[in-house]
Scaffold this motif. Sequence first.
Motif, PDB file in Angstrom:
ATOM      1  N   MET A 157       0.816  -1.262   0.002  1.00 29.78           N
ATOM      2  CA  MET A 157      -0.031   0.027   0.004  1.00 29.78           C
ATOM      3  C   MET A 157       0.639   1.404  -0.272  1.00 29.78           C
ATOM      4  O   MET A 157       1.774   1.451   0.831  1.00 29.78           O
ATOM      5  CB  MET A 157      -0.858  -0.027   1.280  1.00 29.78           C
ATOM      6  CG  MET A 157      -2.100  -1.136   1.163  1.00 29.78           C
ATOM      7  SD  MET A 157      -3.228  -0.781   2.576  1.00 29.78           S
ATOM      8  CE  MET A 157      -2.141  -1.116   3.737  1.00 29.78           C
ATOM      9  N   GLY A 195      -0.209  12.067   9.392  1.00 28.89           N
ATOM     10  CA  GLY A 195      -0.159  10.776  10.060  1.00 28.89           C
ATOM     11  C   GLY A 195       0.776   9.567   9.662  1.00 28.89           C
ATOM     12  O   GLY A 195       0.365   8.387   9.663  1.00 28.89           O
ATOM     13  N   VAL A 240      -9.864   0.792   5.586  1.00 30.99           N
ATOM     14  CA  VAL A 240      -8.395   0.658   5.731  1.00 30.99           C
ATOM     15  C   VAL A 240      -7.834   1.094   6.971  1.00 30.99           C
ATOM     16  O   VAL A 240      -8.463   1.986   7.825  1.00 30.99           O
ATOM     17  CB  VAL A 240      -7.782   1.929   4.902  1.00 30.99           C
ATOM     18  CG1 VAL A 240      -6.166   2.062   4.738  1.00 30.99           C
ATOM     19  CG2 VAL A 240      -8.304   1.705   3.366  1.00 30.99           C
ATOM     20  N   ILE A 258      -5.189   2.065   9.689  1.00 28.62           N
ATOM     21  CA  ILE A 258      -4.016   2.880  10.051  1.00 28.62           C
ATOM     22  C   ILE A 258      -3.365   2.912  11.380  1.00 28.62           C
ATOM     23  O   ILE A 258      -4.372   3.044  12.275  1.00 28.62           O
ATOM     24  CB  ILE A 258      -4.521   4.356   9.734  1.00 28.62           C
ATOM     25  CG1 ILE A 258      -5.094   4.515   8.006  1.00 28.62           C
ATOM     26  CG2 ILE A 258      -3.324   5.230   9.720  1.00 28.62           C
ATOM     27  CD1 ILE A 258      -5.621   5.777   7.692  1.00 28.62           C
ATOM     28  N   ALA A 259      -2.425   2.503  11.400  1.00 18.61           N
ATOM     29  CA  ALA A 259      -1.570   2.570  12.802  1.00 18.61           C
ATOM     30  C   ALA A 259      -1.318   4.024  13.166  1.00 18.61           C
ATOM     31  O   ALA A 259      -0.707   4.700  12.488  1.00 18.61           O
ATOM     32  CB  ALA A 259      -0.402   1.866  12.592  1.00 18.61           C
ATOM     33  N   TYR A 301      -8.963  13.442  12.423  1.00 18.04           N
ATOM     34  CA  TYR A 301      -9.421  13.050  11.209  1.00 18.04           C
ATOM     35  C   TYR A 301     -10.854  13.921  11.156  1.00 18.04           C
ATOM     36  O   TYR A 301     -11.212  14.014  10.205  1.00 18.04           O
ATOM     37  CB  TYR A 301      -9.655  11.479  11.431  1.00 18.04           C
ATOM     38  CG  TYR A 301      -8.684  10.502  10.434  1.00 18.04           C
ATOM     39  CD1 TYR A 301      -7.605  10.531  11.064  1.00 18.04           C
ATOM     40  CD2 TYR A 301      -9.003  10.178   9.201  1.00 18.04           C
ATOM     41  CE1 TYR A 301      -6.560   9.699  10.315  1.00 18.04           C
ATOM     42  CE2 TYR A 301      -7.918   9.586   8.339  1.00 18.04           C
ATOM     43  CZ  TYR A 301      -6.565   9.483   8.927  1.00 18.04           C
ATOM     44  OH  TYR A 301      -5.703   8.940   8.243  1.00 18.04           O
ATOM     45  N   MET A 313     -14.600   2.260   5.426  1.00 17.66           N
ATOM     46  CA  MET A 313     -14.125   3.025   6.764  1.00 17.66           C
ATOM     47  C   MET A 313     -12.973   3.342   6.696  1.00 17.66           C
ATOM     48  O   MET A 313     -12.026   2.467   6.165  1.00 17.66           O
ATOM     49  CB  MET A 313     -14.846   2.578   7.823  1.00 17.66           C
ATOM     50  CG  MET A 313     -16.365   2.171   7.953  1.00 17.66           C
ATOM     51  SD  MET A 313     -17.226   3.436   8.751  1.00 17.66           S
ATOM     52  CE  MET A 313     -18.594   2.538   9.399  1.00 17.66           C
ATOM     53  N   ILE A 314     -12.475   4.193   7.703  1.00 14.60           N
ATOM     54  CA  ILE A 314     -11.137   4.156   8.060  1.00 14.60           C
ATOM     55  C   ILE A 314     -10.936   3.901   9.712  1.00 14.60           C
ATOM     56  O   ILE A 314     -12.010   4.106  10.172  1.00 14.60           O
ATOM     57  CB  ILE A 314     -10.670   5.666   8.149  1.00 14.60           C
ATOM     58  CG1 ILE A 314     -10.620   6.554   6.855  1.00 14.60           C
ATOM     59  CG2 ILE A 314      -9.394   5.688   8.828  1.00 14.60           C
ATOM     60  CD1 ILE A 314      -9.602   5.877   5.745  1.00 14.60           C
ATOM     61  N   ARG A 360       7.822   0.957  11.263  1.00 12.40           N
ATOM     62  CA  ARG A 360       7.614   1.574  10.039  1.00 12.40           C
ATOM     63  C   ARG A 360       7.188   3.002  10.402  1.00 12.40           C
ATOM     64  O   ARG A 360       6.902   3.799   9.191  1.00 12.40           O
ATOM     65  CB  ARG A 360       6.586   1.017   9.145  1.00 12.40           C
ATOM     66  CG  ARG A 360       6.901  -0.588   8.835  1.00 12.40           C
ATOM     67  CD  ARG A 360       7.520  -0.933   7.498  1.00 12.40           C
ATOM     68  NE  ARG A 360       6.441  -0.662   6.601  1.00 12.40           N
ATOM     69  CZ  ARG A 360       6.366  -1.070   5.389  1.00 12.40           C
ATOM     70  NH1 ARG A 360       7.204  -2.094   4.997  1.00 12.40           N
ATOM     71  NH2 ARG A 360       5.160  -0.910   4.624  1.00 12.40           N
ATOM     72  N   PRO A 365       3.836   5.532  11.948  1.00 16.02           N
ATOM     73  CA  PRO A 365       2.349   5.515  11.907  1.00 16.02           C
ATOM     74  C   PRO A 365       2.151   5.504  10.373  1.00 16.02           C
ATOM     75  O   PRO A 365       3.024   6.147   9.560  1.00 16.02           O
ATOM     76  CB  PRO A 365       1.955   6.730  12.539  1.00 16.02           C
ATOM     77  CG  PRO A 365       2.942   7.824  12.548  1.00 16.02           C
ATOM     78  CD  PRO A 365       4.328   6.747  12.584  1.00 16.02           C
ATOM     79  N   GLY A 366       1.124   4.902   9.890  1.00 17.57           N
ATOM     80  CA  GLY A 366       0.635   4.910   8.593  1.00 17.57           C
ATOM     81  C   GLY A 366      -0.355   3.593   8.185  1.00 17.57           C
ATOM     82  O   GLY A 366      -0.698   2.988   9.102  1.00 17.57           O
ATOM     83  N   MET A 367      -0.615   3.537   7.096  1.00 12.83           N
ATOM     84  CA  MET A 367      -1.457   2.409   6.594  1.00 12.83           C
ATOM     85  C   MET A 367      -0.901   1.071   6.975  1.00 12.83           C
ATOM     86  O   MET A 367       0.259   0.686   6.737  1.00 12.83           O
ATOM     87  CB  MET A 367      -1.686   2.539   5.127  1.00 12.83           C
ATOM     88  CG  MET A 367      -2.518   3.611   4.491  1.00 12.83           C
ATOM     89  SD  MET A 367      -2.977   3.559   2.914  1.00 12.83           S
ATOM     90  CE  MET A 367      -1.378   4.029   2.041  1.00 12.83           C
ATOM     91  N   GLN A 368      -1.672   0.261   7.694  1.00 13.30           N
ATOM     92  CA  GLN A 368      -0.953  -0.859   7.998  1.00 13.30           C
ATOM     93  C   GLN A 368      -1.659  -2.253   7.711  1.00 13.30           C
ATOM     94  O   GLN A 368      -1.346  -3.243   7.303  1.00 13.30           O
ATOM     95  CB  GLN A 368      -1.200  -0.972   9.508  1.00 13.30           C
ATOM     96  CG  GLN A 368      -0.368  -2.161  10.306  1.00 13.30           C
ATOM     97  CD  GLN A 368      -1.480  -3.278  10.770  1.00 13.30           C
ATOM     98  OE1 GLN A 368      -2.854  -3.180  10.516  1.00 13.30           O
ATOM     99  NE2 GLN A 368      -0.775  -4.487  10.949  1.00 13.30           N
ATOM    100  N   GLN A 369      -3.152  -2.139   7.028  1.00  7.85           N
ATOM    101  CA  GLN A 369      -3.894  -3.179   6.450  1.00  7.85           C
ATOM    102  C   GLN A 369      -5.047  -2.707   5.559  1.00  7.85           C
ATOM    103  O   GLN A 369      -5.542  -1.431   5.798  1.00  7.85           O
ATOM    104  CB  GLN A 369      -4.641  -3.840   7.762  1.00  7.85           C
ATOM    105  CG  GLN A 369      -5.534  -2.908   8.605  1.00  7.85           C
ATOM    106  CD  GLN A 369      -6.209  -3.850   9.664  1.00  7.85           C
ATOM    107  OE1 GLN A 369      -7.291  -3.856   9.819  1.00  7.85           O
ATOM    108  NE2 GLN A 369      -5.628  -4.203  10.900  1.00  7.85           N
ATOM    109  N   LEU A 370      -5.481  -3.628   4.811  1.00  6.35           N
ATOM    110  CA  LEU A 370      -6.645  -3.499   3.951  1.00  6.35           C
ATOM    111  C   LEU A 370      -7.608  -4.411   3.983  1.00  6.35           C
ATOM    112  O   LEU A 370      -7.223  -5.608   3.733  1.00  6.35           O
ATOM    113  CB  LEU A 370      -6.090  -3.303   2.344  1.00  6.35           C
ATOM    114  CG  LEU A 370      -6.891  -3.123   1.146  1.00  6.35           C
ATOM    115  CD1 LEU A 370      -8.001  -1.953   1.446  1.00  6.35           C
ATOM    116  CD2 LEU A 370      -6.117  -3.027   0.032  1.00  6.35           C
ATOM    117  N   VAL A 418      -3.657  -8.173   4.127  1.00  3.56           N
ATOM    118  CA  VAL A 418      -5.313  -8.233   3.584  1.00  3.56           C
ATOM    119  C   VAL A 418      -6.017  -8.858   5.035  1.00  3.56           C
ATOM    120  O   VAL A 418      -5.809  -9.880   5.265  1.00  3.56           O
ATOM    121  CB  VAL A 418      -5.552  -9.142   2.583  1.00  3.56           C
ATOM    122  CG1 VAL A 418      -6.878  -9.223   2.339  1.00  3.56           C
ATOM    123  CG2 VAL A 418      -4.857  -8.135   1.199  1.00  3.56           C
TER     124      VAL A 418
END
Lengths: 143, 143
Positions: A85, A132, B15, B17-18, B29, B61-62, B81, B83-88, B136
């Motif tokens: 991602m 973030g 999505v 997000i950590a 947000y 959703m987020i 890594r 903070p940021g996107m961690q999973q979908l 995923v």
Amino acid sequence: MATLTPVGLLRIDHVGIAVADLDEAVAFYEGTFGATCVHTEENAEQGVREAMLRIGEGDSMIQLLAPLSPDSTIGKFIAKRGPGMQQLAYTVADIDAACAGLRERGVRLIYDEPRRGTSNSRVNFVHPADAGGVLVELVQPAT
Amino acid sequence: MATLTPVGLLRIDHVGIAVADLDEAVAFYEGTFGATCVHTEENAEQGVREAMLRIGEGDSMIQLLAPLSPDSTIGKFIAKRGPGMQQLAYTVADIDAACAGLRERGVRLIYDEPRRGTSNSRVNFVHPADAGGVLVELVQPAT
Ligand SMILES: [Co+2]
Ligand SMILES: [Co+2]
């Protein structure tokens, strides 16, 4: 105190996923996840060849992004972090208002003016440090 | 040759997000992106305190995920890594069929059996190495 301009996010537009090989990735998403590839294009300015995939009946898409060269944004992302991602895009009705609203809230946009995105949309990106750690894309679809 | 079990992804569910600080992230947000926080909960088994946020009128959703301890999955992700996107996450109607279908296609699931997710959903995760570097999640909502 003046009212801030509403940013006006409508929904998640797509999740952008960096891949080394676009055709292989499209075949994987179609065969494994049952996704439907609805559009492909090349964006030389962004340094990508991309595919948009629909998942089931959802509005929010998967955007697969393959680099046109190693020194493109996606090429450098894959070299540093591996495939995965890379961005989270939101749909807006009015990208100029969205960018103004974000700037009023102290958020930096990568481009001074929106640029061309998928299917002639107008797009801009938020600095991940101001979101973030997420590379946020704003997308105003072409009318 | 036997027909493979359909995996049956319905749409992007969320999505994930950590974030280091859940309350700060929810306020960000809401204030910056105009999101609406619709649910928060703690999941001790997953080692997270989480919030679900709606963007505009979207279905997807987020999910903001804050670690309950540094050695939790999210704690270790942030340490490595940031903070940021961690999973979908994708919504499925039948997670047992989805997992069977994925296993038939050579994709590994992290849990042998689904576990409890947000709002008593049943969830499992795909090994990122089998999904192009993406963690995923599959989500069957509680009925
Ligand atoms: Co994009
Ligand atoms: Co999740």
